[in-house]
Design a protein around this motif. Structure first.
Motif, PDB file in Angstrom:
ATOM      1  N   GLN A  13      10.349  18.043  83.243  1.00 58.30           N
ATOM      2  CA  GLN A  13      10.306  16.606  83.481  1.00 58.30           C
ATOM      3  C   GLN A  13      10.794  16.320  84.901  1.00 58.30           C
ATOM      4  O   GLN A  13      11.604  17.065  85.444  1.00 58.30           O
ATOM      5  CB  GLN A  13      11.201  15.867  82.469  1.00 58.30           C
ATOM      6  CG  GLN A  13      10.898  16.166  81.021  1.00 58.30           C
ATOM      7  CD  GLN A  13       9.553  15.641  80.586  1.00 58.30           C
ATOM      8  OE1 GLN A  13       9.217  14.500  80.860  1.00 58.30           O
ATOM      9  NE2 GLN A  13       8.770  16.465  79.922  1.00 58.30           N
ATOM     10  N   ASP A  71      12.218  13.316  85.694  1.00 58.55           N
ATOM     11  CA  ASP A  71      13.259  12.301  85.593  1.00 58.55           C
ATOM     12  C   ASP A  71      14.524  12.895  84.957  1.00 58.55           C
ATOM     13  O   ASP A  71      14.452  13.516  83.894  1.00 58.55           O
ATOM     14  CB  ASP A  71      12.721  11.139  84.747  1.00 58.55           C
ATOM     15  CG  ASP A  71      13.712  10.019  84.612  1.00 58.55           C
ATOM     16  OD1 ASP A  71      14.485  10.043  83.627  1.00 58.55           O
ATOM     17  OD2 ASP A  71      13.717   9.129  85.494  1.00 58.55           O
ATOM     18  N   HIS A  72      15.652  12.675  85.606  1.00 55.78           N
ATOM     19  CA  HIS A  72      16.928  13.199  85.108  1.00 55.78           C
ATOM     20  C   HIS A  72      17.232  12.701  83.695  1.00 55.78           C
ATOM     21  O   HIS A  72      17.695  13.472  82.846  1.00 55.78           O
ATOM     22  CB  HIS A  72      18.063  12.812  86.069  1.00 55.78           C
ATOM     23  CG  HIS A  72      19.417  13.189  85.566  1.00 55.78           C
ATOM     24  ND1 HIS A  72      19.872  14.499  85.580  1.00 55.78           N
ATOM     25  CD2 HIS A  72      20.404  12.444  85.010  1.00 55.78           C
ATOM     26  CE1 HIS A  72      21.081  14.536  85.060  1.00 55.78           C
ATOM     27  NE2 HIS A  72      21.432  13.312  84.716  1.00 55.78           N
ATOM     28  N   ASP A  73      16.981  11.433  83.440  1.00 56.25           N
ATOM     29  CA  ASP A  73      17.261  10.873  82.109  1.00 56.25           C
ATOM     30  C   ASP A  73      16.392  11.529  81.039  1.00 56.25           C
ATOM     31  O   ASP A  73      16.857  11.783  79.922  1.00 56.25           O
ATOM     32  CB  ASP A  73      17.057   9.360  82.109  1.00 56.25           C
ATOM     33  CG  ASP A  73      18.118   8.630  82.919  1.00 56.25           C
ATOM     34  OD1 ASP A  73      19.235   9.194  83.081  1.00 56.25           O
ATOM     35  OD2 ASP A  73      17.846   7.506  83.386  1.00 56.25           O
ATOM     36  N   LEU A  74      15.136  11.805  81.368  1.00 53.41           N
ATOM     37  CA  LEU A  74      14.248  12.476  80.413  1.00 53.41           C
ATOM     38  C   LEU A  74      14.707  13.908  80.150  1.00 53.41           C
ATOM     39  O   LEU A  74      14.646  14.386  79.013  1.00 53.41           O
ATOM     40  CB  LEU A  74      12.806  12.465  80.914  1.00 53.41           C
ATOM     41  CG  LEU A  74      12.095  11.118  80.919  1.00 53.41           C
ATOM     42  CD1 LEU A  74      10.710  11.234  81.563  1.00 53.41           C
ATOM     43  CD2 LEU A  74      11.983  10.575  79.505  1.00 53.41           C
ATOM     44  N   HIS A  85      17.794  14.984  80.351  1.00 49.42           N
ATOM     45  CA  HIS A  85      19.001  14.863  79.525  1.00 49.42           C
ATOM     46  C   HIS A  85      18.644  14.522  78.079  1.00 49.42           C
ATOM     47  O   HIS A  85      19.195  15.106  77.134  1.00 49.42           O
ATOM     48  CB  HIS A  85      19.925  13.797  80.117  1.00 49.42           C
ATOM     49  CG  HIS A  85      21.237  13.684  79.429  1.00 49.42           C
ATOM     50  ND1 HIS A  85      22.214  14.642  79.531  1.00 49.42           N
ATOM     51  CD2 HIS A  85      21.719  12.749  78.575  1.00 49.42           C
ATOM     52  CE1 HIS A  85      23.253  14.295  78.787  1.00 49.42           C
ATOM     53  NE2 HIS A  85      22.971  13.154  78.199  1.00 49.42           N
ATOM     54  N   GLU A  86      17.711  13.607  77.901  1.00 52.09           N
ATOM     55  CA  GLU A  86      17.272  13.223  76.550  1.00 52.09           C
ATOM     56  C   GLU A  86      16.677  14.425  75.819  1.00 52.09           C
ATOM     57  O   GLU A  86      16.947  14.655  74.642  1.00 52.09           O
ATOM     58  CB  GLU A  86      16.242  12.101  76.657  1.00 52.09           C
ATOM     59  CG  GLU A  86      15.673  11.664  75.323  1.00 52.09           C
ATOM     60  CD  GLU A  86      14.562  10.648  75.491  1.00 52.09           C
ATOM     61  OE1 GLU A  86      13.514  10.824  74.829  1.00 52.09           O
ATOM     62  OE2 GLU A  86      14.741   9.702  76.282  1.00 52.09           O
ATOM     63  N   ARG A  87      15.878  15.227  76.527  1.00 55.43           N
ATOM     64  CA  ARG A  87      15.252  16.400  75.933  1.00 55.43           C
ATOM     65  C   ARG A  87      16.307  17.454  75.579  1.00 55.43           C
ATOM     66  O   ARG A  87      16.230  18.095  74.532  1.00 55.43           O
ATOM     67  CB  ARG A  87      14.225  16.971  76.897  1.00 55.43           C
ATOM     68  CG  ARG A  87      13.220  17.881  76.252  1.00 55.43           C
ATOM     69  CD  ARG A  87      12.073  18.120  77.201  1.00 55.43           C
ATOM     70  NE  ARG A  87      10.873  17.643  76.557  1.00 55.43           N
ATOM     71  CZ  ARG A  87       9.692  18.202  76.696  1.00 55.43           C
ATOM     72  NH1 ARG A  87       9.529  19.220  77.497  1.00 55.43           N
ATOM     73  NH2 ARG A  87       8.658  17.742  76.054  1.00 55.43           N
ATOM     74  N   ASP A 125      19.413  16.879  74.784  1.00 55.98           N
ATOM     75  CA  ASP A 125      20.103  16.383  73.589  1.00 55.98           C
ATOM     76  C   ASP A 125      19.269  16.633  72.336  1.00 55.98           C
ATOM     77  O   ASP A 125      19.794  17.041  71.294  1.00 55.98           O
ATOM     78  CB  ASP A 125      20.407  14.884  73.715  1.00 55.98           C
ATOM     79  CG  ASP A 125      21.557  14.581  74.650  1.00 55.98           C
ATOM     80  OD1 ASP A 125      22.314  15.510  75.003  1.00 55.98           O
ATOM     81  OD2 ASP A 125      21.695  13.393  75.031  1.00 55.98           O
TER      82      ASP A 125
END
Length: 178
Positions: A136, A138-141, A143-145, A147
Motif C-alpha cells: 500500500q 498510504d501509511h494508514d492503510l 497500519h490498518e492491514r 492490525d
C-alpha cells in the motif's frame, strides 16, 4: 506536567527482585524465568536472572524439561533452554475446558471461524502469512492491514486453543477418548 519515564527507578526494581527472591524458592524463580525465555538461552544466564547458582538452575531446568515445560538443547555447549510454547498452549486450553461448558466452547469456535472466514474473503487467501502488508502507498492503510493480519493470526491461534479445549472437555481432561 512531568515527563513520563517508562523505566522504573533502580531502587524499585531492586525492591521487587528482593521480595521475589525472599518469597519464591529456587525452583519457582527458575520456572518464572524460563516462562519469559523465548530463545535458546544458556543455563548460566537463566541462573543469573533467577538469582541462583548455575548448578541449581541446570538441575531445575532438567526437571522442567522432563515435565515438558522446557525445551532443552543439550548438544550445544553450554546447554541451552527455552520455554515450550506447546505446554503453555495446553495449559491455557485446559483452563478453558475447566471454566467453560462444552456448548460455550463450541459456540466460541463457531464465532471465531466466522471471523476467520471474513478475513479469508477480504484477503482472498486462507493464510495470513501470504498477505503483504507493505503493498500500500498510504501509511494508514499499511497500519490498518497490519492490525487486520495480527487479529487474523490471533483468531487462528484461538481456534486451535478452543479446539484443544473442546477435545479436553469431551474426553474428561484427555486429548483422546478413554
Amino acid at each position: 506536567m512531568s515527563d513520563f519515564d517508562p523505566t522504573p527507578p533502580a531502587e524499585a526494581v531492586d525492591e521487587v527482585r528482593h521480595r521475589w527472591h525472599e518469597s519464591t524458592d529456587t525452583f519457582g524463580r527458575v520456572y518464572d524465568t524460563i516462562l519469559g525465555i523465548t530463545d535458546p538461552t544458556p543455563y548460566s544466564e537463566i541462573a543469573e536472572i533467577a538469582d541462583c547458582s548455575p548448578n541449581a538452575a541446570k538441575k531445575h531446568l532438567e526437571r522442567l524439561a522432563e515435565m515438558g515445560i522446557v525445551h532443552a538443547d543439550r548438544e550445544s555447549r553450554p546447554a541451552r533452554y527455552e520455554r515450550n510454547d506447546g505446554y503453555l498452549e495446553w495449559q491455557e486450553a485446559s483452563r478453558l475446558a475447566q471454566e467453560l461448558s462444552l456448548e460455550e466452547i463450541i459456540e466460541r469456535v463457531r464465532q471465531l471461524e466466522d471471523r476467520q472466514d471474513e478475513f479469508e474473503e477480504r484477503f482472498e487467501t486462507t493464510d495470513p502469512a501470504s498477505v503483504s502488508v507493505f503493498d500500500q502507498d498510504d501509511h494508514d492503510l499499511i497500519h490498518e492491514r497490519m492490525d487486520a493480519i495480527s487479529e487474523w493470526e490471533s483468531i487462528d491461534r484461538d481456534i486451535r486453543l478452543y479446539d484443544l479445549a473442546r477435545q479436553l472437555a469431551q474426553n474428561d481432561g484427555h486429548l483422546l477418548p478413554a
